[in-house]
Scaffold this motif. Sequence first.
Motif, PDB file in Angstrom:
ATOM      1  N   ASP A 115      -4.650  -1.424  -2.552  1.00  0.00           N
ATOM      2  CA  ASP A 115      -5.040  -3.059  -2.731  1.00  0.00           C
ATOM      3  C   ASP A 115      -4.258  -3.577  -3.604  1.00  0.00           C
ATOM      4  N   ASP A 151      -0.008  -5.357   5.169  1.00  0.00           N
ATOM      5  CA  ASP A 151      -1.060  -5.213   6.058  1.00  0.00           C
ATOM      6  C   ASP A 151      -1.217  -4.099   7.350  1.00  0.00           C
ATOM      7  N   LYS A 210      -5.372   3.303   5.519  1.00  0.00           N
ATOM      8  CA  LYS A 210      -6.986   3.287   5.266  1.00  0.00           C
ATOM      9  C   LYS A 210      -7.558   4.156   6.623  1.00  0.00           C
ATOM     10  N   LYS A 243      -6.133   4.536  -2.325  1.00  0.00           N
ATOM     11  CA  LYS A 243      -6.435   3.228  -1.538  1.00  0.00           C
ATOM     12  C   LYS A 243      -6.629   1.926  -2.572  1.00  0.00           C
ATOM     13  N   ASP A 244      -7.392   2.182  -3.538  1.00  0.00           N
ATOM     14  CA  ASP A 244      -7.381   1.147  -4.580  1.00  0.00           C
ATOM     15  C   ASP A 244      -5.986   0.800  -5.371  1.00  0.00           C
ATOM     16  N   ILE A 303      -0.775  -0.518   5.133  1.00  0.00           N
ATOM     17  CA  ILE A 303      -1.980  -0.227   4.075  1.00  0.00           C
ATOM     18  C   ILE A 303      -3.080   0.114   5.078  1.00  0.00           C
ATOM     19  N   ASP A 304      -3.224  -0.826   6.383  1.00  0.00           N
ATOM     20  CA  ASP A 304      -4.383  -0.359   7.177  1.00  0.00           C
ATOM     21  C   ASP A 304      -4.235   1.029   7.802  1.00  0.00           C
ATOM     22  N   LYS A 308      -0.611  -4.555  -2.785  1.00  0.00           N
ATOM     23  CA  LYS A 308      -0.697  -5.640  -1.666  1.00  0.00           C
ATOM     24  C   LYS A 308      -0.469  -6.975  -2.305  1.00  0.00           C
ATOM     25  N   THR A 309      -0.601  -7.144  -3.241  1.00  0.00           N
ATOM     26  CA  THR A 309      -0.333  -8.318  -4.120  1.00  0.00           C
ATOM     27  C   THR A 309       0.577  -8.300  -5.386  1.00  0.00           C
TER      28      THR A 309
END
Length: 546
Positions: free
Chosen positions: A363, A461, A468, A359-360, A464-465, A366-367
């Motif tokens: 994140d 988004d 999660k 998950k990290d 990744i959602d 994502k960028t």
Amino acid sequence: MNYLNIIIPFVGGLGMFIYGMQIMAQGLENAAGNKMKSLLEVLTKNKLMGVLLGAAITAVIQSSSATTVMVVGFVNAGIMNLTQAMGVIMGANVGTTVTGWLVSSVEWAKFLSPTTLAPIAVMLGVIIMLTGKRRSSKEIASIVVGFGLLFIGITSMSSAVAPLQESEGFRSIFVTLGNNPLLGILAGALVTAIIQSSSASVGILQSLAAAGLVPFSAAIYIIMGQNIGTCITAILSSLGAKKNAKTAALMHLLFNIIGTIIFSVIAIVYFEVLHPEAGVGIITQTEISIVHTAFNIGTTVLLFPVSSWIIKLAKKIGRVEEDTQDKSKVLLDDRILETPSIALQSTVREVARMGEIVKDSLDVAKTVLFTLKDEDIQFLKEEETTVDKLSAGITDYAIKLSSLQISEKEHQDLAHLLQMVSDIERISDYCENISEFAETLYEKKVAFSEIGSSQLREMLDVCIDSYKYALEAFEEKSREKALKVIEKETQADNLEITLRSRHIKRLTNNQCNAEAGIVFLDTLVCLERISDHARNIAEEVLESVA
């Protein structure tokens, strides 16, 4: 006196006693499997909760040695710190007194007379075992048969040593042990260390007491020695473990030695100064249970406030500090396999930890395509290596666990876990792919168009959602969140088709850079597959909670 006629029935009775204790403990453990899993959550609580946990688990598996070996395994795996371990060790000493009370019940509960009840219990257990089809019936049968065999074993031992009542030499040995505290403690420690079970050692002492052979003072010192001897199993188990795991075993030894020293001084003063006549009286099985329980509870109550000092002393003697945790190291230990239900829960926790690492990574992924930071690119590659190691370690451990005697439901849970590990590992692979895409953009000095960046962020988004939600569904066993993942995955599929079509139109109209466009399309594929694997996890959750 023919000592061979005494030794053979005694050894046979001891074997039956230990075997009965083991299969009864296995039945209890299987019956309490789910509750024992939830007990593991108490490990995150305070030291007092650790004491209660240690007492509860030991009462079920009826072996403080086994509990302490598990503690060494937990510490070695990094699941438990030394403060938590100290609490469980103290509780284990209390929980181990249960077997003694079962044995002595023949005195304070006459209807439990082993000569009549034990054979009935064995026969009843066998009938349940042969006729019962449900798993719960088999567990009840194990408990009942084990209970019967335990009593038959103790009866056999008591009958075998009954002729020794006439032996002045044998009586004089116990008188000597009662008059010499050090010898009494050494005798208890040695016998317990040899058979590696304080419960069985106390059972032997109770069988001798039933024959009227054991003076009160001798029993006191032998019981104290038994608590020291039971530490040998954990010490042997810690060989080859990390330094802080060895410290946990040393804490167990120090705790029992300090308790023995304190109560030995009290006993010596009582028997030598205050009431010398009390020590020569013959002790009963029930009185042994009372002494054993009082000693262990008393030691726990007395040393609980200063347990942090014992931890410091153990660390100083061992010249160690608690190891810093390498997150790529699998926090699972073969010692915990002694209790499969807890080993399974530990595996669940480790899969969840692996999931949080990914998950990290997501994140950062994502960028990273927009910032192109080198440290983020390297982070994703390092995290992929970590996840690969965790995946391999968890899989190996799960295979070992599956070879043990576990229920069909636990086999199914393991199968779900292994599939989830595979899906989580694949998602980590895609995170590494995204880092490589970012590297390509950086090296070729190209970037996405403004509209391309906006659309890619939308896809990021959603996908990744979806992961999660899948991770939360697994950790919380939530059907609602698992169904949410399926919604997100469907949304991601539709979005991928739409964005791919729009992007191809932009490429055709020369509205964006071709090299960046290739990365855009490759990223869409990675993200869509991430959502696919998230859906796989959600479906495993739905099957497991059905």
